[in-house]
Write an enzyme that holds these catalytic residues in place. Structure first.
Site, PDB file in Angstrom:
ATOM      1  N   ARG A 171      31.156  32.959  48.347  1.00  0.00           N
ATOM      2  CA  ARG A 171      31.526  31.952  47.342  1.00  0.00           C
ATOM      3  C   ARG A 171      32.667  31.054  47.805  1.00  0.00           C
ATOM      4  NH1 ARG A 171      30.172  36.503  44.281  1.00  0.00           N
ATOM      5  NH2 ARG A 171      32.357  37.068  44.245  1.00  0.00           N
ATOM      6  N   GLU A 223      37.911  49.958  47.844  1.00  0.00           N
ATOM      7  CA  GLU A 223      38.117  51.113  46.983  1.00  0.00           C
ATOM      8  C   GLU A 223      37.347  52.329  47.484  1.00  0.00           C
ATOM      9  OE1 GLU A 223      37.908  52.228  42.238  1.00  0.00           O
ATOM     10  OE2 GLU A 223      37.329  50.233  42.919  1.00  0.00           O
TER      11      GLU A 223
END
Length: 172
Positions: free
Chosen positions: A60, A97
């Site tokens: 993006r 994560e």
């Protein structure tokens, strides 16, 4: 200052996983005047900064980086996930994560001393932006700043970019 643009961003609950509220920018992108305002704001902010290249982060970041680079009359340098660029690359790995991710840039993308602006749609944990910074600096480029449409302040990604100019238009 950009609260009216915040209204153009759609929240999508439980995407990509349960408990996450995804900030969907496609609703802003389809609004021509809103999208133009974002690009015009970035162009105005960086027009006089002597930027030599815009580094845009997959995927993006390309949406904002490409028109910004074109308007500034400078090149666009893509940062991609590992294995996607065809020529010789350099890489940087960062923590996620649940694991690690590696991004790459062509080895010949930046000349030593070039002033570079790094662009992406969203600043979250700062891992990807910090990795892109590392790539630029490995090649001898000078990071003049970072530009993002959105910043998720609760994830403290800005902390990984201490000492650099970080511009965000919308914060959550």
């Amino acid at each position: 200052m950009f609260d009216h643009l915040r209204e153009k961003i759609r929240d999508v609950p439980d995407f990509p996983t349960p408990g996450v509220i995804f900030k969907d920018i496609t609703t802003l992108l389809k609004d021509g005047p809103a999208f133009k305002e974002v690009i015009d704001t970035l162009v105005e902010r960086y027009r006089q900064r002597g930027i030599d290249a815009v580094v845009a982060i997959e995927s993006r970041g390309y949406i904002f980086g490409a028109p910004l680079a074109a308007a500034l009359g400078v090149g666009l340098i893509p940062v991609r996930k590992m294995g996607k660029l065809p020529a010789e690359t350099i890489s940087a790995t960062y923590e996620l994560e649940y694991g690690k991710e590696t991004v790459e840039m062509h080895r010949d993308a930046i000349l030593p001393g070039q002033k570079v602006l790094i662009v992406d749609d969203l600043l979250a944990t700062g891992g990807t932006a910090n990795a892109a910074k590392s790539l630029v600096e490995q090649l001898g480029g000078k990071v003049e700043g970072f530009a993002f449409l959105i910043e998720l302040t609760f994830l403290k990604g800005r902390d990984k970019l201490t000492g650099y100019d970080v511009f965000t238009m919308i914060t959550y």
